[in-house]
Design a protein around this motif. Sequence first.
Motif, PDB file in Angstrom:
ATOM      1  N   ALA A  12      61.901 -31.379 -38.939  1.00  0.00           N
ATOM      2  CA  ALA A  12      60.981 -32.281 -39.639  1.00  0.00           C
ATOM      3  C   ALA A  12      61.073 -33.697 -39.078  1.00  0.00           C
ATOM      4  O   ALA A  12      60.050 -34.377 -38.921  1.00  0.00           O
ATOM      5  N   LEU A  13      62.281 -34.151 -38.738  1.00  0.00           N
ATOM      6  CA  LEU A  13      62.454 -35.477 -38.142  1.00  0.00           C
ATOM      7  C   LEU A  13      61.743 -35.545 -36.793  1.00  0.00           C
ATOM      8  O   LEU A  13      61.042 -36.524 -36.500  1.00  0.00           O
ATOM      9  N   ILE A  14      61.893 -34.527 -35.974  1.00  0.00           N
ATOM     10  CA  ILE A  14      61.193 -34.487 -34.683  1.00  0.00           C
ATOM     11  C   ILE A  14      59.685 -34.561 -34.901  1.00  0.00           C
ATOM     12  O   ILE A  14      58.981 -35.294 -34.194  1.00  0.00           O
ATOM     13  N   ASP A  15      59.182 -33.825 -35.881  1.00  0.00           N
ATOM     14  CA  ASP A  15      57.739 -33.827 -36.160  1.00  0.00           C
ATOM     15  C   ASP A  15      57.253 -35.218 -36.573  1.00  0.00           C
ATOM     16  O   ASP A  15      56.198 -35.682 -36.108  1.00  0.00           O
ATOM     17  N   ILE A  16      58.000 -35.897 -37.439  1.00  0.00           N
ATOM     18  CA  ILE A  16      57.622 -37.250 -37.885  1.00  0.00           C
ATOM     19  C   ILE A  16      57.577 -38.205 -36.699  1.00  0.00           C
ATOM     20  O   ILE A  16      56.615 -38.955 -36.514  1.00  0.00           O
ATOM     21  N   VAL A  17      58.614 -38.175 -35.892  1.00  0.00           N
ATOM     22  CA  VAL A  17      58.717 -39.097 -34.761  1.00  0.00           C
ATOM     23  C   VAL A  17      57.662 -38.775 -33.705  1.00  0.00           C
ATOM     24  O   VAL A  17      57.079 -39.681 -33.094  1.00  0.00           O
ATOM     25  N   THR A  18      57.381 -37.497 -33.501  1.00  0.00           N
ATOM     26  CA  THR A  18      56.338 -37.091 -32.547  1.00  0.00           C
ATOM     27  C   THR A  18      54.974 -37.622 -32.982  1.00  0.00           C
ATOM     28  O   THR A  18      54.208 -38.141 -32.161  1.00  0.00           O
ATOM     29  N   GLU A  19      54.668 -37.506 -34.264  1.00  0.00           N
ATOM     30  CA  GLU A  19      53.384 -38.008 -34.771  1.00  0.00           C
ATOM     31  C   GLU A  19      53.260 -39.513 -34.538  1.00  0.00           C
ATOM     32  O   GLU A  19      52.218 -40.010 -34.098  1.00  0.00           O
ATOM     33  N   THR A  20      54.323 -40.237 -34.809  1.00  0.00           N
ATOM     34  CA  THR A  20      54.305 -41.686 -34.579  1.00  0.00           C
ATOM     35  C   THR A  20      54.137 -41.989 -33.099  1.00  0.00           C
ATOM     36  O   THR A  20      53.396 -42.894 -32.724  1.00  0.00           O
ATOM     37  N   VAL A  88      61.773 -39.280 -28.812  1.00  0.00           N
ATOM     38  CA  VAL A  88      60.794 -38.471 -28.095  1.00  0.00           C
ATOM     39  C   VAL A  88      60.012 -39.369 -27.146  1.00  0.00           C
ATOM     40  O   VAL A  88      59.829 -40.553 -27.411  1.00  0.00           O
ATOM     41  N   ALA A  89      59.559 -38.784 -26.047  1.00  0.00           N
ATOM     42  CA  ALA A  89      58.806 -39.535 -25.043  1.00  0.00           C
ATOM     43  C   ALA A  89      57.386 -39.003 -24.946  1.00  0.00           C
ATOM     44  O   ALA A  89      57.148 -37.786 -25.029  1.00  0.00           O
ATOM     45  N   TYR A  90      56.467 -39.931 -24.762  1.00  0.00           N
ATOM     46  CA  TYR A  90      55.067 -39.577 -24.584  1.00  0.00           C
ATOM     47  C   TYR A  90      54.908 -38.850 -23.247  1.00  0.00           C
ATOM     48  O   TYR A  90      55.581 -39.175 -22.263  1.00  0.00           O
ATOM     49  N   VAL A 100      54.639 -34.244 -25.755  1.00  0.00           N
ATOM     50  CA  VAL A 100      55.744 -35.060 -26.240  1.00  0.00           C
ATOM     51  C   VAL A 100      57.007 -34.203 -26.220  1.00  0.00           C
ATOM     52  O   VAL A 100      56.979 -33.024 -26.557  1.00  0.00           O
ATOM     53  N   ARG A 101      58.109 -34.796 -25.793  1.00  0.00           N
ATOM     54  CA  ARG A 101      59.353 -34.040 -25.680  1.00  0.00           C
ATOM     55  C   ARG A 101      60.533 -34.877 -26.154  1.00  0.00           C
ATOM     56  O   ARG A 101      60.516 -36.103 -26.072  1.00  0.00           O
ATOM     57  N   VAL A 102      61.555 -34.213 -26.664  1.00  0.00           N
ATOM     58  CA  VAL A 102      62.794 -34.880 -27.042  1.00  0.00           C
ATOM     59  C   VAL A 102      63.489 -35.338 -25.765  1.00  0.00           C
ATOM     60  O   VAL A 102      63.544 -34.599 -24.779  1.00  0.00           O
ATOM     61  N   VAL A 103      63.998 -36.571 -25.793  1.00  0.00           N
ATOM     62  CA  VAL A 103      64.727 -37.118 -24.647  1.00  0.00           C
ATOM     63  C   VAL A 103      66.091 -37.620 -25.120  1.00  0.00           C
ATOM     64  O   VAL A 103      66.226 -38.090 -26.253  1.00  0.00           O
ATOM     65  N   PRO A 104      67.097 -37.533 -24.251  1.00  0.00           N
ATOM     66  CA  PRO A 104      68.416 -38.042 -24.638  1.00  0.00           C
ATOM     67  C   PRO A 104      68.425 -39.565 -24.588  1.00  0.00           C
ATOM     68  O   PRO A 104      67.647 -40.168 -23.851  1.00  0.00           O
ATOM     69  N   PRO A 105      69.297 -40.186 -25.373  1.00  0.00           N
ATOM     70  CA  PRO A 105      69.391 -41.643 -25.311  1.00  0.00           C
ATOM     71  C   PRO A 105      69.944 -42.087 -23.960  1.00  0.00           C
ATOM     72  O   PRO A 105      70.754 -41.377 -23.343  1.00  0.00           O
TER      73      PRO A 105
END
Length: 144
Positions: A12-20, A88-90, A100-105
């Motif tokens: 759910a956190l990934i989904d929220i951040v992806t939408e933003t 996440v990165a555009y 959009v994909r999850v990226v490491p810090p």
Amino acid sequence: MESAPLTDEDTALIDIVTETNLDTFDPDFFDSADIVTAGVRMADGEVYEGVSLPASIGRASMCAEPVAVGSAIADGYTHDEIQTCVAVAYPMDSHDATEVRVVPPCGPCRELLADYNDAMRVIVPIDGENRVVDAIDLLPTRTW
């Protein structure tokens, strides 16, 4: 590095951040910069987000993770209430990414996250799968 699978809250956190990330992308503003959105979930479930702030002078640029952490702290949370972080990165053509994909810090953000809560859960891609690690595990040779 020991990792764990995602929980429903993590997804759910990934989904929220992806939408933003999709909502805030501005193709006419610093189109060659990494466009990243991060979110931190607090112990009570509240979510704070931040977006990367590219600047013409690199040193003035800001990653998304410290913006999200700073927003939570500014709203009265303490460092030990930060439970989980994801960025996440555009999808940029220059990165051969189509979604959009999850990226490491990055390195400095790893240091920041570990400083604020070394047990913070950080969602990162590992071998093509999003997994959770503790912030301190992203700095295996940290000596301070």
